[in-house]
Design a protein around this motif. Structure first.
Motif, PDB file in Angstrom:
ATOM      1  N   LEU A   1       1.749 -11.071   0.515  1.00  0.00           N
ATOM      2  CA  LEU A   1       3.054 -10.559   0.102  1.00  0.00           C
ATOM      3  C   LEU A   1       4.031 -11.707  -0.130  1.00  0.00           C
ATOM      4  CD1 LEU A   1       4.523  -7.913  -0.393  1.00  0.00           C
ATOM      5  CD2 LEU A   1       5.209  -7.928   1.988  1.00  0.00           C
TER       6      LEU A   1
ATOM      7  N   PRO B   1       0.546  -1.425  -0.076  1.00  0.00           N
ATOM      8  CA  PRO B   1       1.851  -1.996  -0.455  1.00  0.00           C
ATOM      9  C   PRO B   1       1.791  -3.136  -1.471  1.00  0.00           C
ATOM     10  CG  PRO B   1       1.860  -1.498   1.867  1.00  0.00           C
ATOM     11  CD  PRO B   1       0.462  -1.287   1.397  1.00  0.00           C
TER      12      PRO B   1
ATOM     13  N   THR C   1       9.936  -0.911  -1.565  1.00  0.00           N
ATOM     14  CA  THR C   1       8.666  -0.404  -2.090  1.00  0.00           C
ATOM     15  C   THR C   1       7.632  -0.297  -0.975  1.00  0.00           C
ATOM     16  OG1 THR C   1       9.150  -1.429  -4.214  1.00  0.00           O
ATOM     17  CG2 THR C   1       6.876  -0.799  -3.809  1.00  0.00           C
ATOM     18  N   THR C   2       7.576  -1.291  -0.102  1.00  0.00           N
ATOM     19  CA  THR C   2       6.627  -1.263   1.009  1.00  0.00           C
ATOM     20  C   THR C   2       6.937  -0.119   1.967  1.00  0.00           C
ATOM     21  OG1 THR C   2       6.363  -3.657   0.841  1.00  0.00           O
ATOM     22  CG2 THR C   2       5.655  -2.630   2.893  1.00  0.00           C
TER      23      THR C   2
ATOM     24  N   CYS D   1       3.571  -2.911  -5.108  1.00  0.00           N
ATOM     25  CA  CYS D   1       4.499  -3.934  -5.606  1.00  0.00           C
ATOM     26  C   CYS D   1       4.032  -4.467  -6.953  1.00  0.00           C
ATOM     27  CB  CYS D   1       4.621  -5.076  -4.598  1.00  0.00           C
ATOM     28  SG  CYS D   1       5.561  -4.643  -3.134  1.00  0.00           S
TER      29      CYS D   1
ATOM     30  N   THR E   1       6.006   3.195   0.402  1.00  0.00           N
ATOM     31  CA  THR E   1       4.549   3.362   0.403  1.00  0.00           C
ATOM     32  C   THR E   1       4.060   3.789   1.781  1.00  0.00           C
ATOM     33  OG1 THR E   1       4.379   1.663  -1.279  1.00  0.00           O
ATOM     34  CG2 THR E   1       2.368   2.228  -0.102  1.00  0.00           C
ATOM     35  N   TRP E   2       4.583   3.153   2.822  1.00  0.00           N
ATOM     36  CA  TRP E   2       4.193   3.526   4.191  1.00  0.00           C
ATOM     37  C   TRP E   2       4.621   4.953   4.514  1.00  0.00           C
ATOM     38  CZ3 TRP E   2       5.837  -1.585   7.001  1.00  0.00           C
ATOM     39  CH2 TRP E   2       4.841  -2.541   6.785  1.00  0.00           C
TER      40      TRP E   2
END
Length: 102
Positions: free
Chosen positions: A4, A78, A35-36, A82, A39-40
């Motif tokens: 990342l 993630p 975004t991460t 991204c 997603t989680w």
């Protein structure tokens, strides 16, 4: 986490030779974090959905193998998200220098 960081560094430089402005870096990093987290959240909702089914189904849907796949997805999805949203992440409002991102 290292992947990342490398990806964020690639987004921040944007392919040009200069250093990115601090505000551009803050906006891009905040979009990557957003975004991460999104997603989680989606992955957590997906793992919680079998709780709505009858109890006899939960044993088959939430097994040790599916829990391991879920944990693997929490690490691998993630960066993929991204990458998928990279044009949105690179777009910074009011930044005239980086309007055409390819």
């Amino acid at each position: 986490m290292l992947l990342l960081r490398v990806y964020c560094l690639g987004i921040l430089t944007g392919g040009d030779e200069g250093n990115p402005s601090p505000m551009r870096a803050v906006v891009i990093i905040s979009k990557v974090i957003l975004t991460t987290l999104a997603t989680w959240l989606v992955l957590t909702l997906l793992i919680a959905l079998p709780a709505l089914l009858p109890p006899r189904w939960e044993y088959y849907l939430i097994s040790p193998a599916s829990a391991a796949l879920y944990l693997l997805a929490m690490l691998t999805v993630p960066p993929i998200a991204c990458w998928k949203f990279r044009t949105w992440i690179r777009t910074v409002p009011g930044d005239e220098q980086h309007t055409d991102v390819s």
